[in-house]
Design a protein around this motif. Structure first.
Motif, PDB file in Angstrom:
ATOM      1  N   THR A  47       0.988  -1.259  -0.039  1.00 48.79           N
ATOM      2  CA  THR A  47       0.072  -0.098   0.035  1.00 48.79           C
ATOM      3  C   THR A  47       0.712   1.142   0.032  1.00 48.79           C
ATOM      4  OG1 THR A  47      -0.109  -0.019   2.394  1.00 48.79           O
ATOM      5  CG2 THR A  47      -1.842  -1.145   1.258  1.00 48.79           C
ATOM      6  N   ASN A  48       0.732   2.250  -0.758  1.00 47.97           N
ATOM      7  CA  ASN A  48       1.537   3.235  -0.815  1.00 47.97           C
ATOM      8  C   ASN A  48       1.311   4.316   0.229  1.00 47.97           C
ATOM      9  OD1 ASN A  48       2.092   2.651  -3.607  1.00 47.97           O
ATOM     10  ND2 ASN A  48       0.429   3.630  -4.521  1.00 47.97           N
ATOM     11  N   ALA A  49       2.550   4.791   0.529  1.00 48.89           N
ATOM     12  CA  ALA A  49       2.591   5.716   1.628  1.00 48.89           C
ATOM     13  C   ALA A  49       1.779   7.086   1.063  1.00 48.89           C
ATOM     14  CB  ALA A  49       3.812   6.139   1.867  1.00 48.89           C
ATOM     15  N   LYS A  50       1.169   7.915   2.039  1.00 49.27           N
ATOM     16  CA  LYS A  50       0.495   9.099   1.607  1.00 49.27           C
ATOM     17  C   LYS A  50       1.061  10.238   2.534  1.00 49.27           C
ATOM     18  CE  LYS A  50      -4.178  10.621   1.593  1.00 49.27           C
ATOM     19  NZ  LYS A  50      -5.695  10.175   2.034  1.00 49.27           N
ATOM     20  N   LEU A  51       1.341  11.297   1.706  1.00 45.62           N
ATOM     21  CA  LEU A  51       1.614  12.415   2.274  1.00 45.62           C
ATOM     22  C   LEU A  51       0.790  13.477   1.949  1.00 45.62           C
ATOM     23  CD1 LEU A  51       4.241  14.335   3.427  1.00 45.62           C
ATOM     24  CD2 LEU A  51       4.943  14.450   0.997  1.00 45.62           C
ATOM     25  N   ASP A  52       0.304  14.360   2.938  1.00 43.81           N
ATOM     26  CA  ASP A  52      -0.661  15.388   2.980  1.00 43.81           C
ATOM     27  C   ASP A  52      -0.102  16.582   3.292  1.00 43.81           C
ATOM     28  OD1 ASP A  52      -2.833  13.830   1.970  1.00 43.81           O
ATOM     29  OD2 ASP A  52      -3.457  12.969   4.021  1.00 43.81           O
ATOM     30  N   ILE A  53       0.017  17.740   2.589  1.00 40.50           N
ATOM     31  CA  ILE A  53       0.657  18.802   2.926  1.00 40.50           C
ATOM     32  C   ILE A  53      -0.462  19.807   2.761  1.00 40.50           C
ATOM     33  CG2 ILE A  53       2.237  20.718   2.375  1.00 40.50           C
ATOM     34  CD1 ILE A  53       3.966  18.479   1.059  1.00 40.50           C
ATOM     35  N   ASN A  54      -0.685  20.461   4.019  1.00 40.86           N
ATOM     36  CA  ASN A  54      -1.957  21.528   4.184  1.00 40.86           C
ATOM     37  C   ASN A  54      -1.195  22.847   4.232  1.00 40.86           C
ATOM     38  OD1 ASN A  54      -4.154  23.085   4.409  1.00 40.86           O
ATOM     39  ND2 ASN A  54      -4.961  21.639   6.112  1.00 40.86           N
ATOM     40  N   GLN A  55      -1.314  23.720   3.370  1.00 43.05           N
ATOM     41  CA  GLN A  55      -0.773  25.060   3.296  1.00 43.05           C
ATOM     42  C   GLN A  55      -1.894  26.089   3.265  1.00 43.05           C
ATOM     43  OE1 GLN A  55       1.392  25.113  -0.335  1.00 43.05           O
ATOM     44  NE2 GLN A  55       3.286  24.378   0.503  1.00 43.05           N
ATOM     45  N   ASP A  56      -2.947  25.857   3.757  1.00 42.39           N
ATOM     46  CA  ASP A  56      -4.027  26.907   3.790  1.00 42.39           C
ATOM     47  C   ASP A  56      -3.554  27.959   4.759  1.00 42.39           C
ATOM     48  OD1 ASP A  56      -5.340  25.252   2.125  1.00 42.39           O
ATOM     49  OD2 ASP A  56      -6.803  24.502   3.649  1.00 42.39           O
ATOM     50  N   GLN A  57      -2.973  27.800   5.818  1.00 43.53           N
ATOM     51  CA  GLN A  57      -2.770  28.619   6.791  1.00 43.53           C
ATOM     52  C   GLN A  57      -1.794  29.503   6.322  1.00 43.53           C
ATOM     53  OE1 GLN A  57      -4.346  29.389   9.422  1.00 43.53           O
ATOM     54  NE2 GLN A  57      -3.082  31.181   9.842  1.00 43.53           N
ATOM     55  N   LEU A  58      -0.780  29.033   5.388  1.00 46.48           N
ATOM     56  CA  LEU A  58       0.314  29.603   4.908  1.00 46.48           C
ATOM     57  C   LEU A  58      -0.302  30.695   3.833  1.00 46.48           C
ATOM     58  CD1 LEU A  58       3.553  30.061   4.210  1.00 46.48           C
ATOM     59  CD2 LEU A  58       2.790  28.539   2.290  1.00 46.48           C
ATOM     60  N   TRP A  59      -1.167  30.504   3.333  1.00 47.84           N
ATOM     61  CA  TRP A  59      -1.941  31.321   2.100  1.00 47.84           C
ATOM     62  C   TRP A  59      -2.644  32.223   2.941  1.00 47.84           C
ATOM     63  CZ3 TRP A  59       1.127  30.925  -1.722  1.00 47.84           C
ATOM     64  CH2 TRP A  59       1.296  29.783  -2.327  1.00 47.84           C
ATOM     65  N   ARG A  60      -3.354  32.180   4.215  1.00 49.02           N
ATOM     66  CA  ARG A  60      -3.954  33.072   4.665  1.00 49.02           C
ATOM     67  C   ARG A  60      -3.007  33.881   5.374  1.00 49.02           C
ATOM     68  NH1 ARG A  60      -7.006  28.459   6.036  1.00 49.02           N
ATOM     69  NH2 ARG A  60      -9.329  28.700   5.147  1.00 49.02           N
ATOM     70  N   ASP A  61      -1.894  33.585   5.896  1.00 49.50           N
ATOM     71  CA  ASP A  61      -0.840  34.428   6.577  1.00 49.50           C
ATOM     72  C   ASP A  61      -0.323  35.502   5.413  1.00 49.50           C
ATOM     73  OD1 ASP A  61      -1.305  33.235   8.886  1.00 49.50           O
ATOM     74  OD2 ASP A  61       0.556  32.188   8.871  1.00 49.50           O
ATOM     75  N   LEU A  62      -0.235  35.153   4.218  1.00 50.32           N
ATOM     76  CA  LEU A  62       0.365  35.864   3.175  1.00 50.32           C
ATOM     77  C   LEU A  62      -0.894  36.748   2.707  1.00 50.32           C
ATOM     78  CD1 LEU A  62       2.587  33.261   1.291  1.00 50.32           C
ATOM     79  CD2 LEU A  62       3.195  35.185   2.845  1.00 50.32           C
ATOM     80  N   GLY A  63      -2.256  36.752   2.929  1.00 45.39           N
ATOM     81  CA  GLY A  63      -3.111  37.661   2.551  1.00 45.39           C
ATOM     82  C   GLY A  63      -3.662  36.815   1.278  1.00 45.39           C
ATOM     83  N   MET A  64      -3.516  35.643   0.855  1.00 42.17           N
ATOM     84  CA  MET A  64      -4.237  35.144  -0.095  1.00 42.17           C
ATOM     85  C   MET A  64      -5.074  34.144   0.458  1.00 42.17           C
ATOM     86  SD  MET A  64      -0.735  34.345  -2.470  1.00 42.17           S
ATOM     87  CE  MET A  64      -1.364  34.453  -3.937  1.00 42.17           C
ATOM     88  N   LYS A  65      -6.432  34.739   0.676  1.00 39.12           N
ATOM     89  CA  LYS A  65      -7.393  33.807   1.232  1.00 39.12           C
ATOM     90  C   LYS A  65      -8.306  33.667   0.139  1.00 39.12           C
ATOM     91  CE  LYS A  65      -6.721  35.980   5.741  1.00 39.12           C
ATOM     92  NZ  LYS A  65      -7.272  36.758   6.549  1.00 39.12           N
ATOM     93  N   PRO A  66      -9.496  32.796   0.292  1.00 36.11           N
ATOM     94  CA  PRO A  66     -10.520  32.574  -0.714  1.00 36.11           C
ATOM     95  C   PRO A  66     -11.315  33.877  -0.638  1.00 36.11           C
ATOM     96  CG  PRO A  66     -10.295  30.472   0.868  1.00 36.11           C
ATOM     97  CD  PRO A  66      -9.455  31.761   1.291  1.00 36.11           C
ATOM     98  N   THR A  67     -11.931  34.009  -1.717  1.00 33.87           N
ATOM     99  CA  THR A  67     -12.917  35.212  -2.189  1.00 33.87           C
ATOM    100  C   THR A  67     -13.931  35.613  -0.915  1.00 33.87           C
ATOM    101  OG1 THR A  67     -12.422  35.158  -4.434  1.00 33.87           O
ATOM    102  CG2 THR A  67     -13.977  36.817  -3.797  1.00 33.87           C
ATOM    103  N   GLY A  68     -14.583  34.367  -0.800  1.00 26.31           N
ATOM    104  CA  GLY A  68     -15.758  34.508   0.273  1.00 26.31           C
ATOM    105  C   GLY A  68     -15.287  34.975   1.547  1.00 26.31           C
ATOM    106  N   GLU A  69     -14.069  34.306   1.937  1.00 23.73           N
ATOM    107  CA  GLU A  69     -13.279  34.754   3.431  1.00 23.73           C
ATOM    108  C   GLU A  69     -13.086  36.189   3.259  1.00 23.73           C
ATOM    109  OE1 GLU A  69      -9.900  32.679   5.914  1.00 23.73           O
ATOM    110  OE2 GLU A  69     -11.015  31.471   4.765  1.00 23.73           O
ATOM    111  N   LEU A  70     -12.354  36.491   2.276  1.00 20.01           N
ATOM    112  CA  LEU A  70     -11.864  38.126   2.155  1.00 20.01           C
ATOM    113  C   LEU A  70     -13.100  39.005   2.352  1.00 20.01           C
ATOM    114  CD1 LEU A  70      -9.256  38.122  -0.576  1.00 20.01           C
ATOM    115  CD2 LEU A  70      -9.010  38.535   2.096  1.00 20.01           C
ATOM    116  N   ILE A  71     -14.437  38.683   1.595  1.00 20.49           N
ATOM    117  CA  ILE A  71     -15.233  39.475   1.692  1.00 20.49           C
ATOM    118  C   ILE A  71     -16.085  39.651   3.176  1.00 20.49           C
ATOM    119  CG2 ILE A  71     -17.757  39.722   1.105  1.00 20.49           C
ATOM    120  CD1 ILE A  71     -16.911  38.560  -1.792  1.00 20.49           C
ATOM    121  N   LYS A  72     -15.984  38.299   3.835  1.00 20.52           N
ATOM    122  CA  LYS A  72     -16.627  38.358   5.259  1.00 20.52           C
ATOM    123  C   LYS A  72     -15.571  39.040   6.154  1.00 20.52           C
ATOM    124  CE  LYS A  72     -18.997  34.016   5.374  1.00 20.52           C
ATOM    125  NZ  LYS A  72     -18.820  32.438   5.912  1.00 20.52           N
ATOM    126  N   GLU A  73     -14.444  38.815   5.638  1.00 21.41           N
ATOM    127  CA  GLU A  73     -13.217  39.493   6.878  1.00 21.41           C
ATOM    128  C   GLU A  73     -13.643  40.985   6.581  1.00 21.41           C
ATOM    129  OE1 GLU A  73      -9.284  37.602   7.100  1.00 21.41           O
ATOM    130  OE2 GLU A  73      -8.570  39.753   6.810  1.00 21.41           O
TER     131      GLU A  73
END
Length: 188
Positions: A47-73
């Protein structure tokens, strides 16, 4: 007085034998032997090994958020600034109302004008690290390897051959050379 004597003379038999020995021949042919070894069965499941990399917080820190989230903020920030402005104006109105009729109206308005004069300095300044600590989440699920080996027994086929026997009978032939004889004489 003389006694009669008996004189016995004998001649032994003499034989001539001719002997032919028996002959026996035994031959053992080698057995027929067949050996085959089937190959072992090897099964490998992985069975293959699985590598998950979640960079959502990194993009949020850089100000690159999803449009809906930016509108709410930004809507939230606008609402807070609006409430802050209303609160400030209510405070200033209350300040002017409290000082009205006490001849301090002009000084109150000057104080309010000084507070609101010119651009406000941003600050205090601080160092902010972008991206924040643990902004990139890495999750590794190791793979597995199962190895199954099935041993196959060797196939041995033995054909036993019977021995080959050849037998020749012997022979014994006899010939009498001298006949046996006994002579008995009475002397006297």
């Amino acid at each position: 007085m003389r006694f009669p004597q008996i004189q016995i003379s004998k001649t032994d038999i003499q034989m001539d034998y001719s002997i032919t020995k028996p002959q026996q021949r035994i031959q053992q042919p080698q057995a027929d032997l067949k050996i085959s070894q089937p190959a072992a069965t090897l099964e490998i499941n992985t069975t293959n090994a699985k590598l998950d990399i979640n960079q959502d917080q990194l993009w949020r820190d850089l100000g690159m958020k999803p449009t809906g989230e930016l509108i709410k903020e930004y809507a939230q920030m606008g609402r807070q600034e609006m409430l802050k402005g209303i609160s400030r104006r209510v405070g200033e109105g209350n300040q002017m109302m409290g000082s009205a009729g006490k001849d301090q109206g002009r000084a109150t308005i000057q104080g309010i004008a000084k507070q609101n004069h010119g651009p406000k300095r941003a600050g205090p300044y601080n160092i902010k690290f972008i991206p924040s600590f643990n902004a990139v989440k890495v999750n590794i699920t190791p793979g597995t390897t199962d190895v199954n080996i099935t041993r196959n027994a060797p196939k041995i086929d033995v054909q036993v051959n019977k021995p080959k026997m050849d037998f020749t009978y012997g022979d014994v032939r006899g010939r009498m050379m001298v006949r046996p004889d006994i002579e008995i004489d009475v002397i006297g």
